[in-house]
Design a protein around this motif. Structure first.
Motif, short mmCIF file in Angstrom:
data_model
loop_
_atom_site.label_atom_id
_atom_site.label_comp_id
_atom_site.label_asym_id
_atom_site.label_seq_id
_atom_site.Cartn_x
_atom_site.Cartn_y
_atom_site.Cartn_z
N ILE A 167 1.08 -1.20 0.34
CA ILE A 167 0.16 -0.09 0.15
C ILE A 167 1.35 1.08 0.15
O ILE A 167 0.37 2.48 -0.62
N LEU A 168 1.83 1.23 0.83
CA LEU A 168 2.54 2.40 1.21
C LEU A 168 3.67 2.39 -0.33
O LEU A 168 3.38 4.09 -0.84
N LYS A 169 4.03 1.46 -0.92
CA LYS A 169 5.06 1.45 -1.80
C LYS A 169 3.67 2.35 -3.23
O LYS A 169 4.21 3.52 -4.08
N GLU A 170 2.32 1.73 -3.14
CA GLU A 170 1.59 2.28 -4.45
C GLU A 170 0.99 4.00 -3.80
O GLU A 170 1.70 4.61 -4.93
N LYS A 171 0.82 3.81 -3.21
CA LYS A 171 1.15 5.32 -2.07
C LYS A 171 2.04 6.31 -2.77
O LYS A 171 2.29 7.29 -3.48
#
Length: 192
Positions: A167-171
């Protein structure tokens, strides 16, 4: 800045001025820990105050041969977990036996973000993912330790970390690509 050993000695005697000095001296450090686990600043302040109450009540258990900041950090992290648990905000995802490490976004992308932007991204993670992410990445605990602390399996800890990183990587990728495409500062919205 007052000597920490003198402040701790005063706290052991329930001296209010020593308690206030300890609170003031470590407020920023403790608040940064609580903000990583909380959904917002108000919740972080609630956790922080509960954590300092625990510190004042259990200061006799502090081992003065170890750094005080480490002990305070552990108390604040545990208080954060207790807070989330008591509010039933932690719902761990299923256990998976094999997790592939996504890694983190490249350092160049992260360097474009401010501390507040990174903290905001961590704060929007679901509480279970955020808790495992903080314990593993920030606090440095291993999955076996996290599993024991949270009452989950190691696989569940790994699964929640994997999903938090994804999730963090995508954001982060979305935010940094938005900035690269000419939309201005990260987080700025283009006029409609």
């Amino acid at each position: 800045m007052q000597d920490i050993s003198a402040i701790i000695a005063g706290c052991k005697k329930w001296d209010r001025s020593s308690q206030e000095a300890l609170y003031r001296q470590f407020f920023g450090y403790a608040m940064a820990i609580c903000l990583r686990y909380a959904n917002n600043k108000d919740e972080a302040i609630e956790i922080l105050n509960d954590g300092f109450l625990k510190i004042f009540h259990h200061i006799d258990s502090y081992d003065s041969s170890r750094p005080f900041k480490s002990w305070l950090s552990k108390v604040m992290a545990n208080t954060s977990i207790d807070h989330l648990r008591s509010r039933k905000k932690i719902h761990f995802t299923e256990d998976i036996t094999q997790v592939y490490d996504l890694g983190m976004p490249d350092e160049h992308a992260i360097s474009k973000l401010t501390y507040e932007e990174i903290l905001g991204l961590v704060q929007v993670l679901p509480p279970a993912y955020r808790t495992v992410f903080n314990l593993y990445v920030v606090e440095g605990f291993q999955h076996q330790e996290i599993a024991k602390m949270l009452g989950i399996s190691e696989g569940t800890s790994k699964s929640n970390l994997f999903k938090a990183k994804r999730i963090l990587k995508e954001k982060i990728d979305a935010l940094t690509s938005m900035n690269i495409s000419g939309s201005g500062p990260i987080g700025a919205t283009q006029p409609s």
